[in-house]
Scaffold this motif. Sequence first.
Motif, PDB file in Angstrom:
ATOM      1  N   LYS A  51      51.659 -86.224  43.306  1.00 17.37           N
ATOM      2  CA  LYS A  51      50.848 -85.292  42.527  1.00 17.37           C
ATOM      3  C   LYS A  51      49.432 -85.830  42.336  1.00 17.37           C
ATOM      4  CE  LYS A  51      52.653 -82.862  39.110  1.00 17.37           C
ATOM      5  NZ  LYS A  51      52.546 -81.522  39.636  1.00 17.37           N
ATOM      6  N   THR A  52      49.311 -87.129  42.113  1.00 12.91           N
ATOM      7  CA  THR A  52      47.999 -87.748  41.943  1.00 12.91           C
ATOM      8  C   THR A  52      47.187 -87.640  43.228  1.00 12.91           C
ATOM      9  OG1 THR A  52      48.828 -89.258  40.269  1.00 12.91           O
ATOM     10  CG2 THR A  52      46.810 -89.911  41.385  1.00 12.91           C
ATOM     11  N   GLY A  83      57.585 -87.240  32.614  1.00 11.10           N
ATOM     12  CA  GLY A  83      58.944 -87.216  33.105  1.00 11.10           C
ATOM     13  C   GLY A  83      59.105 -87.153  34.616  1.00 11.10           C
ATOM     14  N   PHE A  84      58.007 -87.201  35.364  1.00 14.73           N
ATOM     15  CA  PHE A  84      58.093 -87.191  36.819  1.00 14.73           C
ATOM     16  C   PHE A  84      58.578 -88.543  37.320  1.00 14.73           C
ATOM     17  CE2 PHE A  84      55.081 -83.802  36.002  1.00 14.73           C
ATOM     18  CZ  PHE A  84      55.467 -82.817  36.911  1.00 14.73           C
ATOM     19  N   ASP A 130      62.417 -89.558  44.313  1.00 11.90           N
ATOM     20  CA  ASP A 130      62.837 -90.946  44.439  1.00 11.90           C
ATOM     21  C   ASP A 130      63.421 -91.363  43.102  1.00 11.90           C
ATOM     22  OD1 ASP A 130      63.114 -93.677  44.766  1.00 11.90           O
ATOM     23  OD2 ASP A 130      61.110 -93.963  45.598  1.00 11.90           O
ATOM     24  N   SER A 131      64.601 -91.920  43.112  1.00  8.97           N
ATOM     25  CA  SER A 131      65.241 -92.329  41.866  1.00  8.97           C
ATOM     26  C   SER A 131      64.666 -93.619  41.322  1.00  8.97           C
ATOM     27  CB  SER A 131      66.745 -92.483  42.081  1.00  8.97           C
ATOM     28  OG  SER A 131      66.984 -93.501  43.035  1.00  8.97           O
ATOM     29  N   ILE A 151      48.746 -91.403  37.408  1.00 10.74           N
ATOM     30  CA  ILE A 151      50.150 -91.686  37.715  1.00 10.74           C
ATOM     31  C   ILE A 151      50.918 -91.926  36.424  1.00 10.74           C
ATOM     32  CG2 ILE A 151      51.744 -93.365  38.756  1.00 10.74           C
ATOM     33  CD1 ILE A 151      49.582 -93.735  40.993  1.00 10.74           C
ATOM     34  N   LYS A 152      50.329 -92.714  35.520  1.00 14.62           N
ATOM     35  CA  LYS A 152      50.987 -92.999  34.246  1.00 14.62           C
ATOM     36  C   LYS A 152      51.200 -91.721  33.444  1.00 14.62           C
ATOM     37  CE  LYS A 152      50.802 -95.712  30.014  1.00 14.62           C
ATOM     38  NZ  LYS A 152      51.550 -94.700  29.305  1.00 14.62           N
ATOM     39  N   GLU A 153      50.205 -90.828  33.439  1.00 18.27           N
ATOM     40  CA  GLU A 153      50.349 -89.571  32.706  1.00 18.27           C
ATOM     41  C   GLU A 153      51.515 -88.749  33.256  1.00 18.27           C
ATOM     42  OE1 GLU A 153      46.449 -87.800  32.984  1.00 18.27           O
ATOM     43  OE2 GLU A 153      45.901 -88.581  31.010  1.00 18.27           O
ATOM     44  N   PHE A 154      51.635 -88.673  34.585  1.00 17.42           N
ATOM     45  CA  PHE A 154      52.745 -87.929  35.185  1.00 17.42           C
ATOM     46  C   PHE A 154      54.085 -88.590  34.864  1.00 17.42           C
ATOM     47  CE2 PHE A 154      49.500 -86.241  38.318  1.00 17.42           C
ATOM     48  CZ  PHE A 154      49.541 -84.936  37.828  1.00 17.42           C
TER      49      PHE A 154
END
Length: 91
Positions: free
Chosen positions: A77-78, A68-69, A87-88, A61-64
């Motif tokens: 994605k994970t 910039g996700f 989601d903003s 999650i941190k990598e995504f």
Amino acid sequence: MENDSKLTFSIGDASKISGVPQKQIRNWEEKGYIPKAERLVSGVRAYRRFSPSQVKNLHKIKEFLDEGFTLSSAVNKTAGKNSIKEDSDNE
């Protein structure tokens, strides 16, 4: 040889391994972005315990997020979900 399926990590260790601050892990758990961690009860306290796969997912999650996700997109994605709900809220 010990059974690795019982291996768990404290929130501090999960944070160090994944690169996600402890406060952020608690926030994601509270808001439902990640599943609640198991709790190890000791007296009146309950300590979070994370499995190796949960720590790996925190790192992904941190990598995504670093790419910039949005947080929702990174979580989806994970999890391997194809439909990505934007989601903003990045926190």
